[in-house]
Design a protein around this motif. Structure first.
Motif, PDB file in Angstrom:
ATOM      1  N   ARG A   4      15.892   4.535  -5.960  1.00 26.94           N
ATOM      2  CA  ARG A   4      16.735   3.354  -6.192  1.00 26.94           C
ATOM      3  C   ARG A   4      18.203   3.747  -6.290  1.00 26.94           C
ATOM      4  O   ARG A   4      19.087   3.043  -5.800  1.00 26.94           O
ATOM      5  CB  ARG A   4      16.319   2.654  -7.500  1.00 26.94           C
ATOM      6  CG  ARG A   4      15.083   1.803  -7.367  1.00 26.94           C
ATOM      7  CD  ARG A   4      14.866   0.936  -8.596  1.00 26.94           C
ATOM      8  NE  ARG A   4      14.372   1.707  -9.711  1.00 26.94           N
ATOM      9  CZ  ARG A   4      13.290   1.367 -10.435  1.00 26.94           C
ATOM     10  NH1 ARG A   4      12.607   0.276 -10.153  1.00 26.94           N
ATOM     11  NH2 ARG A   4      12.891   2.109 -11.442  1.00 26.94           N
ATOM     12  N   GLN A   5      18.450   4.870  -6.956  1.00 20.73           N
ATOM     13  CA  GLN A   5      19.834   5.316  -7.101  1.00 20.73           C
ATOM     14  C   GLN A   5      20.450   5.635  -5.743  1.00 20.73           C
ATOM     15  O   GLN A   5      21.651   5.483  -5.534  1.00 20.73           O
ATOM     16  CB  GLN A   5      19.895   6.567  -7.999  1.00 20.73           C
ATOM     17  CG  GLN A   5      19.597   6.268  -9.472  1.00 20.73           C
ATOM     18  CD  GLN A   5      19.187   7.509 -10.254  1.00 20.73           C
ATOM     19  OE1 GLN A   5      19.397   8.630  -9.825  1.00 20.73           O
ATOM     20  NE2 GLN A   5      18.583   7.296 -11.424  1.00 20.73           N
ATOM     21  N   ARG A  51      18.267  -5.974  -7.894  1.00 19.29           N
ATOM     22  CA  ARG A  51      19.496  -5.187  -7.810  1.00 19.29           C
ATOM     23  C   ARG A  51      20.678  -5.971  -8.401  1.00 19.29           C
ATOM     24  O   ARG A  51      21.485  -5.431  -9.150  1.00 19.29           O
ATOM     25  CB  ARG A  51      19.782  -4.839  -6.335  1.00 19.29           C
ATOM     26  CG  ARG A  51      20.867  -3.816  -6.130  1.00 19.29           C
ATOM     27  CD  ARG A  51      21.292  -3.771  -4.661  1.00 19.29           C
ATOM     28  NE  ARG A  51      21.724  -5.085  -4.175  1.00 19.29           N
ATOM     29  CZ  ARG A  51      22.920  -5.611  -4.409  1.00 19.29           C
ATOM     30  NH1 ARG A  51      23.809  -4.942  -5.098  1.00 19.29           N
ATOM     31  NH2 ARG A  51      23.232  -6.811  -3.941  1.00 19.29           N
ATOM     32  N   ASN A  64      20.425  -5.897 -12.187  1.00 19.35           N
ATOM     33  CA  ASN A  64      20.842  -4.589 -12.721  1.00 19.35           C
ATOM     34  C   ASN A  64      22.365  -4.480 -12.757  1.00 19.35           C
ATOM     35  O   ASN A  64      22.950  -3.994 -13.719  1.00 19.35           O
ATOM     36  CB  ASN A  64      20.288  -3.454 -11.856  1.00 19.35           C
ATOM     37  CG  ASN A  64      18.786  -3.278 -12.032  1.00 19.35           C
ATOM     38  OD1 ASN A  64      18.186  -3.880 -12.912  1.00 19.35           O
ATOM     39  ND2 ASN A  64      18.181  -2.466 -11.190  1.00 19.35           N
ATOM     40  N   GLU A  65      22.979  -4.947 -11.682  1.00 18.56           N
ATOM     41  CA  GLU A  65      24.430  -4.872 -11.563  1.00 18.56           C
ATOM     42  C   GLU A  65      25.108  -5.745 -12.627  1.00 18.56           C
ATOM     43  O   GLU A  65      26.052  -5.311 -13.297  1.00 18.56           O
ATOM     44  CB  GLU A  65      24.812  -5.347 -10.162  1.00 18.56           C
ATOM     45  CG  GLU A  65      26.103  -4.796  -9.647  1.00 18.56           C
ATOM     46  CD  GLU A  65      26.305  -5.207  -8.181  1.00 18.56           C
ATOM     47  OE1 GLU A  65      25.575  -4.656  -7.322  1.00 18.56           O
ATOM     48  OE2 GLU A  65      27.164  -6.048  -7.904  1.00 18.56           O
ATOM     49  N   ALA A 104      28.152  -1.319  -9.990  1.00 19.03           N
ATOM     50  CA  ALA A 104      26.994  -0.811 -10.720  1.00 19.03           C
ATOM     51  C   ALA A 104      25.812  -0.336  -9.873  1.00 19.03           C
ATOM     52  O   ALA A 104      25.478   0.824  -9.895  1.00 19.03           O
ATOM     53  CB  ALA A 104      26.547  -1.841 -11.732  1.00 19.03           C
ATOM     54  N   ALA A 105      25.176  -1.204  -9.129  1.00 13.06           N
ATOM     55  CA  ALA A 105      23.881  -0.821  -8.552  1.00 13.06           C
ATOM     56  C   ALA A 105      23.966  -0.326  -7.105  1.00 13.06           C
ATOM     57  O   ALA A 105      22.980  -0.228  -6.426  1.00 13.06           O
ATOM     58  CB  ALA A 105      22.925  -1.999  -8.649  1.00 13.06           C
ATOM     59  N   PRO A 148      18.257  -1.089 -16.118  1.00 12.75           N
ATOM     60  CA  PRO A 148      19.338  -1.059 -15.123  1.00 12.75           C
ATOM     61  C   PRO A 148      20.079   0.282 -15.075  1.00 12.75           C
ATOM     62  O   PRO A 148      20.486   0.727 -14.006  1.00 12.75           O
ATOM     63  CB  PRO A 148      20.270  -2.192 -15.574  1.00 12.75           C
ATOM     64  CG  PRO A 148      19.349  -3.157 -16.227  1.00 12.75           C
ATOM     65  CD  PRO A 148      18.350  -2.292 -16.962  1.00 12.75           C
ATOM     66  N   SER A 157      17.844   2.934 -13.361  1.00 11.61           N
ATOM     67  CA  SER A 157      17.671   2.603 -11.935  1.00 11.61           C
ATOM     68  C   SER A 157      18.931   2.904 -11.133  1.00 11.61           C
ATOM     69  O   SER A 157      18.902   2.878  -9.909  1.00 11.61           O
ATOM     70  CB  SER A 157      17.365   1.106 -11.766  1.00 11.61           C
ATOM     71  OG  SER A 157      16.182   0.771 -12.431  1.00 11.61           O
ATOM     72  N   THR A 158      20.041   3.136 -11.817  1.00 11.49           N
ATOM     73  CA  THR A 158      21.335   3.213 -11.139  1.00 11.49           C
ATOM     74  C   THR A 158      21.929   4.617 -11.126  1.00 11.49           C
ATOM     75  O   THR A 158      22.422   5.084 -10.104  1.00 11.49           O
ATOM     76  CB  THR A 158      22.330   2.236 -11.822  1.00 11.49           C
ATOM     77  OG1 THR A 158      21.770   0.925 -11.765  1.00 11.49           O
ATOM     78  CG2 THR A 158      23.674   2.241 -11.116  1.00 11.49           C
ATOM     79  N   ASP A 159      21.892   5.297 -12.258  1.00 14.66           N
ATOM     80  CA  ASP A 159      22.547   6.601 -12.324  1.00 14.66           C
ATOM     81  C   ASP A 159      21.963   7.426 -13.474  1.00 14.66           C
ATOM     82  O   ASP A 159      21.959   6.971 -14.620  1.00 14.66           O
ATOM     83  CB  ASP A 159      24.054   6.399 -12.530  1.00 14.66           C
ATOM     84  CG  ASP A 159      24.830   7.700 -12.464  1.00 14.66           C
ATOM     85  OD1 ASP A 159      25.189   8.119 -11.349  1.00 14.66           O
ATOM     86  OD2 ASP A 159      25.053   8.315 -13.527  1.00 14.66           O
TER      87      ASP A 159
END
Lengths: 186, 285
Positions: A96-97, A110, A113-114, A184-185, B46, B49-51
């Motif tokens: 995902r990253q 997504r 998450n953002e 962010a995402a 989140p 999932s991102t970093d």
């Protein structure tokens, strides 16, 4: 799903995803125990044991564009039941990253998450009311759950005011030093 | 008994009743919870999932602040527990990560603070026998389906229970409070968690299966230790019932709410009125 041939096998991606071997990705036996217990098994396009094999075969693009990596709810059932301790949830996090975008049907995950991280970045904590407004605007999902709003406000389960200021500066610094100016995402 | 308390964002909003009942129960049991000053969000799903560095740094900032209080950290939200415990372990195990995170948060933190869920403190530090002695108003055989979900039981290294497939921690606690835990097979299934907003149909399907099974197993109510689980099972219960065309009517309590009742605390202090599915009928028995 495209076929891998002996000559197309590329272990560079396996090494990128599991550089120090901590995820045990190379140990997968293909027993399928992860997939039989997967919470999302009915909705996903690639099952956990298939992902584990695909990473070994270097089928990078298929994984990065899959629905599966966004459908994963991070319940950790797969790794908990795995006889070889293959850490599929962390593999999925890394995919995902790395993914530049999510398939259309999964894009809301997504976007959420953002919006979530934008809220944390700005306020130091999640301000749920502001997050919902931001998410709904970006996802163009204006009407779902609106009926629940009055009861939640009445019961004090949502606050119209953002959280206190104490942690804001320190958290903004953490964001600047990690994901930086990147949205962010992405 | 004194602890550093990490409430987390949910306990300040959608799970305000979890916060109220936790503080009330702690006080009644002589447990002092000192809030970590200026705590910040754990990052939740989140962030991981991102970093990876962000996902480790957000908890690390809070854990480093807790270290200054020189006490174990107590967490109630299952998601916060999971993120704090995961980052703590990763920082203890991985020197490179430790160095990277220190550059981000401006101090070196090596995963040395103990991160614990409130359930663990109740059983390990206070003890079930001690709690039983303090019960003044038995739950009178209320049939409870104890539901753990994912993040308290998995992955195994971070699990707060000895058997992640059939935990008994909440069962022991609530039995001491006079409840009758039902045997049921879905106590560690996933409710759909953070997909509540983005993939609501998925959550309704998964949470619906859990509620149906609890009902079929003869439970009067469900007991949880996670704000996400509570929201999915309670807030969405009316929609789920409408979709399957059957009444469910299962109140979804935080374990602290039922324990608090058994300790003689008022419904008001425990935030019982904040539940969406009315608990009146089952509590009136």
């Amino acid at each position: 799903m495209s076929k891998a041939t002996l000559h197309s096998i590329d272990s560079a991606f396996l090494l990128e995803m599991d550089p120090d071997g901590r995820l045990n990705l190379a140990s997968c036996l293909q027993c399928g125990r992860c997939s039989s217990g997967c919470t999302m098994r009915l909705e996903t396009d690639i099952l956990p044991h298939q992902l584990n094999r695909m990473v070994a075969l270097g089928l990078t693009e298929q994984m990065l564009s899959s629905k599966a990596i966004w459908a994963c709810v991070s319940c950790h059932t797969c790794v908990s039941r795995c006889p070889m301790k293959v850490d599929t949830p962390t593999l999925i996090d890394r995919l995902r990253q790395k993914a530049k975008a999510a398939p259309k049907e999964m894009d809301r995950v997504r976007i959420f998450n953002e919006a979530f991280l934008a809220s944390v970045r700005r306020f130091g904590r999640v301000w749920e009311f502001g997050l919902m407004a931001a998410y709904k605007t970006r996802a163009r999902d204006f009407f779902s759950d609106l009926g629940k709003l009055p009861a939640m406000l009445r019961k004090g389960k949502l606050s119209l005011l953002p959280p206190p200021k104490g942690a804001r500066k320190a958290v903004a610094t953490i964001f600047n030093r990690t994901i930086g100016k990147r949205r962010a995402a992405k | 008994m004194k602890y550093a308390f990490f409430p987390g964002c949910s306990l300040e909003s959608t799970a305000r009743d979890f916060q109220m009942s936790t503080l009330a129960v702690a006080q009644a049991l002589g447990i002092e919870l000192q809030e970590i000053p200026d705590w910040s969000c754990c990052g939740s799903s989140p962030a991981h999932s991102t970093d990876a560095l962000l996902a480790a740094s957000l908890p690390a900032r809070n854990l480093a602040a807790a270290r200054r209080l020189e006490k174990d950290v107590v967490v109630c939200c299952a998601a916060c527990y999971s993120r704090l415990a995961a980052a703590n372990k990763a920082l203890a195990d991985d020197e490179n990560l430790r160095i990277e995170v220190s550059k981000v948060i401006g101090e070196m933190y090596g995963g040395t603070v103990r991160v614990r869920h409130f359930l663990q403190v109740l059983r390990e530090d206070l003890g079930i026998a001690e709690i039983r002695k303090l019960v003044t108003r038995s739950l009178g055989g209320l049939r409870v389906a104890c539901y753990y979900g994912c993040l308290l039981t998995r992955p195994r290294e971070l699990s707060i229970v000895s058997d992640p497939e059939d935990p008994q921690l909440m069962e022991e606690l609530l039995a001491a409070a006079g409840a009758t835990p039902v045997e049921w097979p879905f106590k560690t299934e996933c409710c759909g968690a953070s997909f509540s907003i983005t993939r609501t149909d998925t959550v309704k399907r998964l949470s619906g299966e859990i509620l149906k099974m609890a009902k079929e197993s003869g439970a009067d109510c469900v007991v949880v230790a996670c704000p996400l689980c509570q929201n999915n099972l309670d807030l969405r219960q009316a929609d789920i019932a409408a979709a399957i065309g059957k009444e469910i009517g299962l109140p979804v309590f935080y374990f602290t709410q039922l324990l608090g009742r058994a300790l003689g605390l008022s419904d008001e202090a425990l935030g019982i009125g904040k539940l969406m599915t009315s608990p009146e009928k089952v509590l009136a028995r």
